[in-house]
Write a protein that holds these residues in place. Structure first.
Motif, mmCIF file in Angstrom:
data_model
loop_
_atom_site.group_PDB
_atom_site.id
_atom_site.type_symbol
_atom_site.label_atom_id
_atom_site.label_comp_id
_atom_site.label_asym_id
_atom_site.label_seq_id
_atom_site.Cartn_x
_atom_site.Cartn_y
_atom_site.Cartn_z
ATOM 1 N N PRO A 209 0.579 1.681 -5.709
ATOM 2 C CA PRO A 209 -0.299 2.153 -4.632
ATOM 3 C C PRO A 209 0.441 2.202 -3.303
ATOM 4 O O PRO A 209 1.556 1.686 -3.164
ATOM 5 C CB PRO A 209 -1.411 1.103 -4.612
ATOM 6 C CG PRO A 209 -0.729 -0.145 -5.081
ATOM 7 C CD PRO A 209 0.279 0.291 -6.101
ATOM 8 N N ASP A 210 -0.194 2.843 -2.325
ATOM 9 C CA ASP A 210 0.416 2.872 -0.991
ATOM 10 C C ASP A 210 0.245 1.512 -0.322
ATOM 11 O O ASP A 210 -0.655 0.727 -0.641
ATOM 12 C CB ASP A 210 -0.226 3.976 -0.149
ATOM 13 C CG ASP A 210 -1.663 3.661 0.218
ATOM 14 O OD1 ASP A 210 -1.871 2.949 1.213
ATOM 15 O OD2 ASP A 210 -2.575 4.118 -0.514
ATOM 16 N N LEU A 211 1.131 1.230 0.618
ATOM 17 C CA LEU A 211 1.123 -0.041 1.346
ATOM 18 C C LEU A 211 0.842 0.186 2.824
ATOM 19 O O LEU A 211 1.231 -0.632 3.661
ATOM 20 C CB LEU A 211 2.488 -0.736 1.179
ATOM 21 C CG LEU A 211 2.992 -0.925 -0.258
ATOM 22 C CD1 LEU A 211 4.379 -1.566 -0.255
ATOM 23 C CD2 LEU A 211 2.021 -1.768 -1.059
ATOM 24 N N LEU A 212 0.149 1.283 3.136
ATOM 25 C CA LEU A 212 -0.015 1.681 4.525
ATOM 26 C C LEU A 212 -1.153 0.958 5.234
ATOM 27 O O LEU A 212 -1.211 0.964 6.455
ATOM 28 C CB LEU A 212 -0.252 3.200 4.601
ATOM 29 C CG LEU A 212 0.911 4.062 4.084
ATOM 30 C CD1 LEU A 212 0.535 5.528 4.137
ATOM 31 C CD2 LEU A 212 2.176 3.813 4.878
ATOM 32 N N ASP A 213 -2.054 0.358 4.492
ATOM 33 C CA ASP A 213 -3.201 -0.289 5.135
ATOM 34 C C ASP A 213 -3.568 -1.555 4.367
ATOM 35 O O ASP A 213 -4.722 -1.736 3.950
ATOM 36 C CB ASP A 213 -4.376 0.688 5.186
ATOM 37 C CG ASP A 213 -5.479 0.189 6.124
ATOM 38 O OD1 ASP A 213 -5.195 -0.727 6.914
ATOM 39 O OD2 ASP A 213 -6.596 0.722 6.044
ATOM 40 N N LEU A 214 -2.596 -2.416 4.183
ATOM 41 C CA LEU A 214 -2.839 -3.635 3.418
ATOM 42 C C LEU A 214 -3.589 -4.664 4.255
ATOM 43 O O LEU A 214 -3.239 -4.910 5.417
ATOM 44 C CB LEU A 214 -1.513 -4.235 2.956
ATOM 45 C CG LEU A 214 -0.735 -3.469 1.876
ATOM 46 C CD1 LEU A 214 0.552 -4.207 1.546
ATOM 47 C CD2 LEU A 214 -1.577 -3.286 0.630
ATOM 48 N N PRO A 215 -4.584 -5.335 3.675
ATOM 49 C CA PRO A 215 -5.326 -6.378 4.386
ATOM 50 C C PRO A 215 -4.706 -7.752 4.153
ATOM 51 O O PRO A 215 -5.442 -8.744 4.060
ATOM 52 C CB PRO A 215 -6.728 -6.267 3.766
ATOM 53 C CG PRO A 215 -6.460 -5.859 2.354
ATOM 54 C CD PRO A 215 -5.228 -4.998 2.382
ATOM 55 N N HIS A 216 -3.392 -7.831 4.013
ATOM 56 C CA HIS A 216 -2.719 -9.094 3.708
ATOM 57 C C HIS A 216 -1.830 -9.530 4.865
ATOM 58 O O HIS A 216 -1.325 -8.703 5.631
ATOM 59 C CB HIS A 216 -1.856 -8.967 2.453
ATOM 60 C CG HIS A 216 -2.607 -8.554 1.231
ATOM 61 N ND1 HIS A 216 -3.787 -9.134 0.847
ATOM 62 C CD2 HIS A 216 -2.320 -7.603 0.297
ATOM 63 C CE1 HIS A 216 -4.212 -8.573 -0.277
ATOM 64 N NE2 HIS A 216 -3.341 -7.639 -0.624
ATOM 65 N N THR A 217 -1.633 -10.835 4.964
ATOM 66 C CA THR A 217 -0.662 -11.371 5.908
ATOM 67 C C THR A 217 0.719 -11.324 5.288
ATOM 68 O O THR A 217 0.885 -11.022 4.103
ATOM 69 C CB THR A 217 -1.021 -12.825 6.259
ATOM 70 O OG1 THR A 217 -0.964 -13.614 5.061
ATOM 71 C CG2 THR A 217 -2.419 -12.912 6.855
ATOM 72 N N ALA A 218 1.734 -11.627 6.090
ATOM 73 C CA ALA A 218 3.106 -11.606 5.599
ATOM 74 C C ALA A 218 3.305 -12.636 4.495
ATOM 75 O O ALA A 218 4.011 -12.384 3.508
ATOM 76 C CB ALA A 218 4.083 -11.849 6.751
#
Length: 269
Positions: A209-218
């Motif tokens: 999937p794309d990683l352009l709008d991930l709701p995750h922290t580093a």
């Protein structure tokens, strides 16, 4: 003896009489109502038909332009290139066992060469004067076999393609996004993630999937990179702890979130 006396001149039968050569009309009685002058009658008809077809084809292309696909990406192993529609029958031919792998020369040179060679020889193999298809069985049969084979192979190639997935490669659907290639985590991303998630985090159809709008922290991204999530297996990341942190920071800082720092909600990709 006087000069020229006793000499006689006779006609040579090998020399054609130009005055009489064109006075005998050709016999076209076998083809009543089917004869016409090549120039300009017949040639003018051919030009008119060709012009009408060309204008119609140009209008069709202008109304329904073919959509372009994205720039070739060597990191995308899921993408299967396809030739233009008029070469799809040759593309389908190479899927058969006798025309692929060690027999590739047969599929690319042998079979097409025999097919087009047969069509070129058809007029010489069938020299009957009739114009009806029933009166030219050899030429008609070769043409029908060639046309039917081309139509069938093209159809088989078209129905085997997942056109909905390929639509995602269209330029119209291309993700306009840029990443910071000077970031220390970019090289880590290129080595570990780019093949599945794309060059600019846009994702690859059928791979990741794309990683352009991930709701995750580093920290969550670093954990997922090692342990996996959803369809992503564990052990995909290969590097040091420092590189892992650089990778996580790179993904977070290049997402499309408003604050540029990513969210803190953990959801599956």
């Amino acid at each position: 003896m006087h000069r020229g006396k006793g000499m006689k001149f006779v006609g040579d039968s090998r020399v054609q009489d130009k005055e009489q050569r064109n006075t005998i009309p050709k016999d076209y009685s076998e083809y009543p109502g089917r004869t016409e002058a090549f120039w300009p009658n017949y040639l003018l008809k051919e030009w008119l038909v060709g012009a009408v077809f060309l204008i119609g084809f140009l209008c069709y292309v202008a109304v329904t332009p073919v959509s372009l696909e994205q720039q070739a990406d060597p990191n995308n192993a899921a993408y299967i290139p396809l030739p233009d529609w008029y070469f799809l029958f040759l593309y389908e031919l190479l899927k058969y066992e006798f025309a692929a792998a060690e027999y590739i020369v047969i599929g690319t040179v042998g079979i097409p060469g025999l097919a087009f060679g047969a069509l070129l020889l058809a007029p010489f193999l069938d020299t009957k004067p009739g114009r009806r298809p029933s009166q030219r069985p050899i030429a008609t049969g070769m043409m029908l076999i060639g046309v039917l084979a081309t139509i069938w192979l093209t159809y088989e190639s078209v129905v085997a393609v997942d056109w909905e997935t390929r639509e995602e490669y269209s330029v119209d659907n291309m993700v306009e996004h840029e990443v910071d290639e000077t970031h220390p985590g970019y090289e880590v991303y290129a080595q570990n993630c780019m093949s599945c998630h794309g060059g600019v985090l846009e994702g690859e159809p059928g791979l990741g999937p794309d990683l352009l709008d991930l709701p995750h922290t580093a920290d969550t991204i670093a954990e997922i990179s090692v342990e996996g999530i959803g369809d992503m297996p564990a052990g995909m990341f290969d590097g040091t702890d420092e590189e892992l942190q650089q990778l996580a920071n790179f993904i977070v800082e290049n997402t499309d979130t408003d604050d540029g720092e990513g969210g803190d909600e953990d959801t599956e990709e």
